[in-house]
Design a protein around this motif. Structure first.
Motif, PDB file in Angstrom:
ATOM      1  N   ALA A  72      61.390  14.428  30.596  1.00 28.78           N
ATOM      2  CA  ALA A  72      62.684  15.119  30.716  1.00 28.78           C
ATOM      3  C   ALA A  72      63.643  14.306  31.566  1.00 28.78           C
ATOM      4  O   ALA A  72      64.847  14.280  31.314  1.00 28.78           O
ATOM      5  CB  ALA A  72      62.488  16.501  31.332  1.00 28.78           C
ATOM      6  N   SER A  73      63.101  13.623  32.580  1.00 27.14           N
ATOM      7  CA  SER A  73      63.944  12.778  33.427  1.00 27.14           C
ATOM      8  C   SER A  73      64.255  11.458  32.727  1.00 27.14           C
ATOM      9  O   SER A  73      65.381  10.964  32.766  1.00 27.14           O
ATOM     10  CB  SER A  73      63.236  12.511  34.758  1.00 27.14           C
ATOM     11  N   ARG A  74      63.252  10.880  32.053  1.00 27.95           N
ATOM     12  CA  ARG A  74      63.435   9.583  31.408  1.00 27.95           C
ATOM     13  C   ARG A  74      64.345   9.681  30.182  1.00 27.95           C
ATOM     14  O   ARG A  74      65.286   8.902  30.030  1.00 27.95           O
ATOM     15  CB  ARG A  74      62.068   9.028  30.967  1.00 27.95           C
ATOM     16  N   VAL A  75      64.003  10.615  29.271  1.00 28.38           N
ATOM     17  CA  VAL A  75      64.776  10.725  28.037  1.00 28.38           C
ATOM     18  C   VAL A  75      66.045  11.499  28.323  1.00 28.38           C
ATOM     19  O   VAL A  75      66.020  12.695  28.567  1.00 28.38           O
ATOM     20  CB  VAL A  75      63.956  11.420  26.925  1.00 28.38           C
ATOM     21  N   GLY A  76      67.149  10.804  28.336  1.00 27.31           N
ATOM     22  CA  GLY A  76      68.411  11.454  28.671  1.00 27.31           C
ATOM     23  C   GLY A  76      69.584  10.613  28.234  1.00 27.31           C
ATOM     24  O   GLY A  76      69.531   9.912  27.222  1.00 27.31           O
ATOM     25  N   THR A  77      70.628  10.664  29.024  1.00 27.61           N
ATOM     26  CA  THR A  77      71.853   9.973  28.638  1.00 27.61           C
ATOM     27  C   THR A  77      71.667   8.457  28.589  1.00 27.61           C
ATOM     28  O   THR A  77      72.385   7.771  27.866  1.00 27.61           O
ATOM     29  CB  THR A  77      72.980  10.325  29.618  1.00 27.61           C
ATOM     30  N   GLY A  78      70.703   7.938  29.341  1.00 25.82           N
ATOM     31  CA  GLY A  78      70.457   6.499  29.328  1.00 25.82           C
ATOM     32  C   GLY A  78      70.009   5.999  27.980  1.00 25.82           C
ATOM     33  O   GLY A  78      70.260   4.845  27.618  1.00 25.82           O
ATOM     34  N   ASN A  79      69.316   6.853  27.221  1.00 24.33           N
ATOM     35  CA  ASN A  79      68.839   6.452  25.902  1.00 24.33           C
ATOM     36  C   ASN A  79      69.970   6.268  24.906  1.00 24.33           C
ATOM     37  O   ASN A  79      69.805   5.600  23.888  1.00 24.33           O
ATOM     38  CB  ASN A  79      67.871   7.499  25.351  1.00 24.33           C
ATOM     39  N   ILE A  80      71.099   6.910  25.154  1.00 28.96           N
ATOM     40  CA  ILE A  80      72.244   6.797  24.245  1.00 28.96           C
ATOM     41  C   ILE A  80      73.336   5.935  24.883  1.00 28.96           C
ATOM     42  O   ILE A  80      73.640   4.843  24.408  1.00 28.96           O
ATOM     43  CB  ILE A  80      72.789   8.192  23.882  1.00 28.96           C
ATOM     44  N   ILE A  81      73.892   6.419  25.993  1.00 32.55           N
ATOM     45  CA  ILE A  81      75.000   5.721  26.633  1.00 32.55           C
ATOM     46  C   ILE A  81      74.531   4.423  27.298  1.00 32.55           C
ATOM     47  O   ILE A  81      75.208   3.389  27.233  1.00 32.55           O
ATOM     48  CB  ILE A  81      75.690   6.626  27.667  1.00 32.55           C
ATOM     49  N   GLY A  82      73.369   4.466  27.940  1.00 32.95           N
ATOM     50  CA  GLY A  82      72.855   3.274  28.613  1.00 32.95           C
ATOM     51  C   GLY A  82      72.602   2.135  27.650  1.00 32.95           C
ATOM     52  O   GLY A  82      72.937   0.974  27.919  1.00 32.95           O
ATOM     53  N   VAL A  83      71.990   2.445  26.505  1.00 36.30           N
ATOM     54  CA  VAL A  83      71.704   1.421  25.497  1.00 36.30           C
ATOM     55  C   VAL A  83      73.000   0.853  24.938  1.00 36.30           C
ATOM     56  O   VAL A  83      73.157  -0.369  24.798  1.00 36.30           O
ATOM     57  CB  VAL A  83      70.841   2.011  24.358  1.00 36.30           C
ATOM     58  N   ALA A  84      73.943   1.737  24.602  1.00 42.43           N
ATOM     59  CA  ALA A  84      75.221   1.276  24.060  1.00 42.43           C
ATOM     60  C   ALA A  84      75.965   0.405  25.063  1.00 42.43           C
ATOM     61  O   ALA A  84      76.580  -0.606  24.694  1.00 42.43           O
ATOM     62  CB  ALA A  84      76.070   2.482  23.664  1.00 42.43           C
ATOM     63  N   THR A  85      75.913   0.766  26.337  1.00 47.77           N
ATOM     64  CA  THR A  85      76.557  -0.032  27.384  1.00 47.77           C
ATOM     65  C   THR A  85      75.942  -1.425  27.451  1.00 47.77           C
ATOM     66  O   THR A  85      76.653  -2.435  27.580  1.00 47.77           O
ATOM     67  CB  THR A  85      76.425   0.657  28.755  1.00 47.77           C
TER      68      THR A  85
END
Length: 475
Positions: A72-85
């Motif tokens: 729940a902590s790992r899978v979050g906005t980083g998987n979408i926004i972080g990767v795109a960034t």
């Protein structure tokens, strides 16, 4: 705010020098991969098997339950926004370095979570708790280091990551016509109210509902990415060629390392999978398992789910389209990551694409906020060495709730730089610790393998690996 951001950015840039964090993470992960005999590959089947095991006691937390907290902590906005960034700022080659850091980080995740299980503590009701602060105190006899690490977790998750999750969520609404100057504040109020309802008001049913929805959304998210990939199948060969060509363009990489694909792959990979940071071991310590290595394997699986599945889904969904990522790089170096992902999905799926991304972000961001916060209260108890008084707890929860709102209206540079700095400080505290204590986790793994080879369901006894420190469990 500008003065604060300048200080944060200076510290962050120092930490991500080529021979500091990149070396610690990649070389440390490689070392653990060799010491464990490539546990990420060799024992992947065991990861899938042990995650389904029931807890030893009726009211204990299962391996799967602990996996869900850390995921729940790992899978979050980083998987979408972080990767795109990472793709916008570092190029498509950042994905290769994200993969590599996750592969090597899987071994680090195994070591840190196994150590958390070995040195976990017992509550009055028989349940367990623990994490890096406890193996720093009990195995290294360095309570002071545990206190520093606990402070870092609180600053990273209650401040850095939760502010960033709120900011990333509101940024996905920029593509809609109703978005205006007041929209970030409105979204911030709603998100803070929902967060406060859980951590202050005890609305745990909301967490249970989203806890069920997020794995389902994760599966749907991967399925949608595959659909986009298939509909753009003609671009796939060029996509892979671009990833590997950019990943090994060493002239460009070392010409500007701070903005290279390696640096952004490591930064955003760490933000997403957290391997080696010492966060997931706090969840791993709560699992009721018969052998510490079992939970180490489970947390290793969480890194795989996060990066190899969800992050890769985002990367392929974007890079397989004809949308050019560099078009979303601002003159000041900031990235419109949400705009890039939504434009990529819209190019293939039409209006459904941006709506789907916004909905996925709402679920992922909310569970991330709760998962991040779950690490904090235990760290406060470790620091003050007693239970938190009701008034103190309420004050902290109100503070954490307010930060969710602040994150939604803060500048992109400040929230990203704060998250990068804090996660970097956690790594340089936790990784050297597990390098010192890694031998204990390796012995534990060998004990697990020995019992498996004998046809047993492995059960751990501390004396079997000649552990010198006393433990609450494993006697």
């Amino acid at each position: 705010m500008e003065a604060i951001n300048n200080v944060v950015l200076a510290v962050s840039n120092f930490l991500y020098q080529p021979f500091i964090l990149p070396v610690i993470l990649l070389v440390g992960g490689l070392y653990f991969t060799i010491r464990t005999g490539g546990v990420q590959i060799r024992m992947f089947k065991d990861c899938l098997r042990v995650v389904t095991e029931k807890p030893k006691t009726e009211n204990g937390i299962s391996s799967f339950g602990a996996l869900m907290v850390s995921t729940a902590s790992r899978v979050g906005t980083g998987n979408i926004i972080g990767v795109a960034t990472a793709v916008i700022c570092g190029g498509s080659g950042a994905i290769f370095w994200m993969w590599l850091s996750a592969f090597l980080g899987g071994a680090s995740a195994f070591i840190e979570s196994t150590l958390a299980q070995i040195y976990k503590k017992k509550n009055a009701d028989g349940s367990s708790y623990g994490g890096p602060a406890f193996y720093m105190r009990d195995a290294l006899n360095a309570r002071w280091l545990g206190v520093i690490f606990s402070v870092l977790i609180i600053f990273t998750y209650a401040i850095g990551y939760n502010m960033l999750a709120a900011f990333n969520l509101q940024s996905t609404f920029k593509v809609f016509s109703f978005y205006g100057d007041r929209t970030p504040a409105i979204i911030g109020v709603i998100l803070a109210a929902l967060f406060g309802a859980v951590v202050i008001g005890g609305a745990h049913r909301l967490v249970k509902v989203t806890g069920v929805l997020v794995p389902v959304m994760g599966i749907i998210y991967v399925a949608i990415s595959l659909i986009v990939l298939v509909l753009n199948i003609g671009n796939v060969p060029a996509m892979f060629a671009g990833i590997f060509k950019n990943a090994f363009d060493f002239q460009a990489i070392f010409g500007g390392f701070a903005g290279s694909c390696i640096m952004f792959g490591i930064k955003r990979g760490l933000y997403s999978n957290e391997a080696g940071m010492g966060s997931a071991p706090n969840a791993a310590a709560t699992a009721d398992v018969s052998h510490p290595a079992k939970q180490g394997l489970v947390q290793m699986l969480s890194v795989f789910i996060d990066t190899m599945l969800i992050c890769t889904a985002t990367a392929f969904m974007c890079l397989s389209t004809n949308i050019i990522p560099q078009n979303y790089l601002g003159a000041d170096g900031s990235a419109d990551a949400a705009g890039y992902v939504q434009a990529a999905t819209a190019s293939t799926l039409g209006k459904f694409g941006p709506i789907f991304i916004a909905f996925a972000m709402c679920l992922f961001a909310f569970t991330t906020l709760i998962g991040n916060y779950s690490y904090c209260e235990g760290c406060i108890r470790f620091i003050i060495q007693r239970d938190i008084k009701p008034g103190e707890l309420l004050a902290f929860r109100l503070f954490a709730t307010a930060l969710v709102f602040v994150g939604s209206i803060a500048s992109a540079g400040l929230v990203w730089n704060t998250a990068d700095m804090m996660q970097g400080l956690m790594v340089i505290t936790n990784m050297p610790t597990i390098l010192l204590l890694g031998g204990t986790a390796v012995k534990c793994l060998r004990d697990y393998q020995k019992q498996k080879a004998e046809g047993k369901d492995p059960h751990f006894v501390a004396a079997d690996i000649e552990l010198k420190q006393d433990t609450d469990f494993w006697k």
